[in-house]
Structure formats: structure tokens, C-alpha cells
Design an enzyme around this catalytic site. Structure first.
Site, PDB file in Angstrom:
ATOM      1  N   CYS A   1       1.961   2.405  12.965  1.00  0.00           N
ATOM      2  CA  CYS A   1       3.078   3.129  12.373  1.00  0.00           C
ATOM      3  C   CYS A   1       3.562   4.259  13.271  1.00  0.00           C
ATOM      4  O   CYS A   1       4.655   4.761  13.102  1.00  0.00           O
ATOM      5  CB  CYS A   1       2.660   3.714  11.031  1.00  0.00           C
ATOM      6  SG  CYS A   1       1.759   2.546  10.028  1.00  0.00           S
TER       7      CYS A   1
ATOM      8  N   HIS B   1      -1.803  -7.679   2.676  1.00  0.00           N
ATOM      9  CA  HIS B   1      -1.726  -8.188   4.048  1.00  0.00           C
ATOM     10  C   HIS B   1      -2.830  -7.679   4.970  1.00  0.00           C
ATOM     11  O   HIS B   1      -2.947  -8.113   6.113  1.00  0.00           O
ATOM     12  CB  HIS B   1      -0.334  -7.944   4.654  1.00  0.00           C
ATOM     13  CG  HIS B   1      -0.053  -6.543   5.088  1.00  0.00           C
ATOM     14  ND1 HIS B   1      -0.137  -6.159   6.412  1.00  0.00           N
ATOM     15  CD2 HIS B   1       0.337  -5.449   4.412  1.00  0.00           C
ATOM     16  CE1 HIS B   1       0.207  -4.874   6.507  1.00  0.00           C
ATOM     17  NE2 HIS B   1       0.498  -4.422   5.308  1.00  0.00           N
TER      18      HIS B   1
ATOM     19  N   SER C   1      -3.594  -3.271  -0.527  1.00  0.00           N
ATOM     20  CA  SER C   1      -2.485  -4.052   0.021  1.00  0.00           C
ATOM     21  C   SER C   1      -2.983  -5.425   0.453  1.00  0.00           C
ATOM     22  O   SER C   1      -4.045  -5.534   1.073  1.00  0.00           O
ATOM     23  CB  SER C   1      -1.897  -3.302   1.219  1.00  0.00           C
ATOM     24  OG  SER C   1      -0.906  -4.083   1.835  1.00  0.00           O
TER      25      SER C   1
ATOM     26  N   GLY D   1       0.814  -1.208   0.000  1.00  0.00           N
ATOM     27  CA  GLY D   1       0.000   0.000   0.000  1.00  0.00           C
ATOM     28  C   GLY D   1       0.850   1.262   0.000  1.00  0.00           C
ATOM     29  O   GLY D   1       0.523   2.244  -0.670  1.00  0.00           O
TER      30      GLY D   1
END
Ligand SMILES: *Cc1c(COP(=O)(O)O)cnc(C)c1O
Length: 389
Positions: free
Chosen positions: A323, A199, A197, A69
Site C-alpha cells: 500500500c 484474499h 479479509s 479488510g
């Protein structure tokens, strides 16, 4: 262990791993090779492209595989910025985007682009009228996420797409949290670019894609070989791409059933918390919300302490987004929805999957109530607050 951090990543589904394995052990040839060992990989990549295109109402030649992503977001923004220079240097996005968007915007600002970061309301929704008002003659790109990774709010992408199209402005959406969770159709959404993305939907880590509508004039991202129709060079991550497609197929087959189950667990957990833990606030929109997202702020508690204590008891959740953990700043998303620092710092995100059981949710709720109670007892501000009351 009770895993409640599916917005950070998901368990790779066993059937996904199974689909990937032969492309490590048997069909390991380079897809660009002309002997049969390579053609199996090439065929599999094309099939994966068809599967993923069909899942979002796109044509197969509009799907470009990336390393995830983050790369898709970087590509969409940087290449659009470069390709539209003749028109201008103004980009519109929102304050609640993932860092893959926000930090790329910062990078572009340092290089002479102007970025308008739109505010959102208390629920995390972008106001389309405000977005319209922010458009200028030199606006080259609008990027608004489909669903927020922290608070789960689902944005009015169709409406924004209609505005962008009418004004002839490129429109990108980060759909990383949405693919496989809610139905997506690039025609209905009127997007020119869409990031996803693997995952985040029980696929492997390190693979994703950027949808680019045919005819969209944006440049290549990685330069080298002729892969991905010369727009993203590098030997294809064949096992990853095969796993991505297997994950998408799996998610599409069971989307409604999975969403219903997650929604029921989510609403049950929200109800228990609201009934049993005082001085809390549900963050995000109550209805326009991802099926598995629960995000609360608890006053008189540090989110980090909460996550650590729950972690010791085998419950995986997060505070802010993964993050940003390690940073002490409260989440930019919680700030954007207008939380005071205290509330933003006392936040907890629990993101569920269909694999969670009612028993797990009960255990987590019990554990959360106890932990919040214990942490508050050690908080002098809570003591003072009770006395004052
Ligand atoms: C996880 C996530 C990304 C980054 O995707 P990666 O594949 O981990 O690079 C980008 N945007 C959102 C909304 C996400 O949740």
C-alpha cells in the site's frame, strides 16, 4: 515466476473459484428475493456465515460481511467512535497498524477525537503495561492488530483483551493477516470486534468481514436495504461470500500442516540469508511470528531497487508494504521498531505460502545474494565503509 508476496494477496485456490462459479452462472438471484433463484443465494450466504463463525469461535449472527479488510477496519473505528461519544473521544492504537486503521484514526482526529498511538519494541511487540498506562476515563476504544503485515509479529491480544474487558473498553483487532494462518478464538482473545479479509487466505478479493460481539453497541456502516441485519446495506456479494467461506474451510482443514511447511521454508530462508549475506538484520520477532513471514533489512541497498531487480528475475517480493509502494517514505512499521532510515529503506519482505518449494526458496536466496552483492558494488557508501573498516 516465484511468488513470495502472500501478505499482499494470495492466489485464489481452484476449489474456491469452483465453489463461487455457480453463484454467477446459475444461482444469480438476489438473496432478498422470495423466489427460489434467490433463496439458493440466501442459503449459501447463511451457510458461509456459519462456517466463518465456527472458525473463530463466534455465533453466526455476529459475522457481518463487508467489501474487505479496509471496510471492516473503517466500520469498527468510525462506528465505535460515534456510538461511544457520551463516554469520550479517546482511542488507543499502535504505530504499526495497517493504513486502514491509521488513516481512519487520522480522519477521526480531524473530527475532534484524540488518538494515542502506542510505541512498540525492537521486535514489534506492544507493551501491555504501557497500554494500561495510556488508558483514560474517556478512552472508548482500543484497536491493536493481531499480526503485523510487514514484519509478521504476533501481538499479545489475549492479554490486551483482558485489560480492555476489565476496564469496560471496546476492543477491536485487525486479524486480516492472522485468519487462516494461526488459530483464532474470539472468546479466548476477548475481542469485541475483529476484521478479516478473504484474499489474504486464498479467497477472492473484495470480500471480508467484521465480527461484532452480540450486545456491542455500535451503529450501522452502510445505510440502505435491510441486509446484514440492517447494519451493512447493499446486495450481498454472494459469490465472494461463498468463496470466502470455501477459503476459510480450506485453511482450517490444513492449518497445522500448512503452517509447519511454511515455518520450515521460512526458517530455512532466514538461515541462508543470515549465513550468506553480510550486514543484514531480521525484522520482527523471531518466535512470535507468522509462519510465512521473512523481513530483512540490508545495509547499503535500496529496497526498491532490490524489489525491481528481483522482479525482473521473476521473483515477486515487496519492500515496505504494497500500500505504500510508490511513496518514498520508509515504512512506518520499520520506523516504529527503531530502524534508522538507511535500514528501513533497505528492507525486503518475502511472504511464503505452502505452495512454495524448497527449490524456489533456494533460487530466491541465490538470486537475492547476487543482487544484494551487485547493488552494493554500485553503492559509494558501501565502498567507503569497506575502506574504513
Ligand atoms: C491487507 C490488509 C488489510 C486490508 O484488507 P483489504 O481486504 O485488502 O481491504 C487490512 N489490514 C491488514 C493487516 C492487511 O494485511
Amino acid at each position: 515466476m516465484i511468488y513470495l508476496d502472500n501478505a499482499a494477496t494470495t492466489r485464489t485456490a481452484p476449489e474456491v473459484v469452483e465453489a463461487m462459479l455457480p453463484f454467477y452462472t446459475e444461482h444469480y438471484g438476489n438473496p432478498s428475493a422470495i423466489y427460489s433463484l434467490g433463496s439458493a443465494g440466501k442459503k449459501a450466504v447463511n451457510e458461509a456465515r456459519r462456517t466463518i463463525a465456527a472458525a473463530i469461535g463466534a455465533k453466526q449472527e455476529e459475522i457481518y460481511f463487508t467489501s474487505g479488510g479496509t471496510e471492516a477496519d473503517n466500520w469498527a473505528l468510525k462506528a465505535a467512535a460515534e456510538s461511544c461519544l457520551a463516554k469520550g473521544r479517546h482511542i488507543i492504537t499502535t504505530k504499526i497498524e495497517h493504513h486502514a486503521i491509521l488513516h481512519t484514526c487520522q480522519y477521526l482526529e480531524e473530527r475532534g477525537y484524540e488518538v494515542t498511538c502506542l510505541d512498540v519494541d525492537r521486535e514489534g511487540l506492544v507493551d501491555v503495561e504501557r497500554l494500561k498506562a495510556a488508558i483514560r476515563p474517556d478512552t472508548i476504544l482500543i484497536s491493536v492488530m493481531l499480526a503485523n503485515n510487514e514484519i509478521g509479529t504476533i501481538e499479545p491480544i489475549e492479554e490486551i483483551g483482558a485489560v480492555a474487558r476489565e476496564k469496560g473498553i471496546l476492543f477491536h483487532t485487525d486479524a486480516v493477516q492472522a485468519l487462516g494462518q494461526i488459530p483464532l478464538d474470539v472468546e479466548a482473545l476477548k475481542v469485541d470486534m475483529l476484521s478479516a479479509s478473504a484474499h489474504k487466505l486464498n479467497g477472492p478479493k473484495g470480500v471480508g468481514m467484521l465480527y461484532i460481539r452480540s450486545g456491542t453497541k455500535i451503529g450501522s456502516f452502510l445505510h440502505g436495504g435491510a441486509q446484514e441485519r440492517k447494519r451493512r446495506a447493499g446486495t450481498e456479494n454472494v459469490p465472494g461470500i461463498v468463496g470466502f467461506a470455501a477459503a476459510v474451510r480450506r485453511a482450517m482443514e490444513r492449518m497445522e500442516e500448512k503452517a509447519e511447511k511454511e515455518r520450515a521454508l521460512r526458517d530455512y530462508l532466514i538461515k541462508r540469508i543470515q549465513e550468506e549475506i553480510p550486514y543484514c538484520r531480521l525484522n520482527g520477532h523471531r518466535e512470535k511470528r507468522l509462519p510465512g513471514n521473512v523481513n530483512f533489512s540490508f545495509r547499503f541497498v535500496e529496497g526498491e531497487a532490490l524489489v525491481l531487480t528481483l522482479g525482473l528475475k521473476g521473483i515477486c517480493a515487496s519492500s515496505g508494504s504494497a500500500c505504500t509502494s510508490g511513496e518514498t517514505d520508509p515504512s512506518h512499521v520499520l520506523r516504529a521498531i527503531g530502524l534508522e532510515d538507511e535500514e528501513a529503506e533497505g528492507s525486503l519482505r518475502m511472504t511464503l505460502s505452502e505452495e512454495n518449494t524448497r527449490e524456489e526458496i533456494d533460487l530466491a536466496a541465490d538470486c537475492l545474494r547476487e543482487t544484494v552483492g551487485k547493488l552494493r558494488k554500485m553503492n559509494y557508501r558501501y565502498e567507503a565503509f569497506l575502506k574504513e573498516r
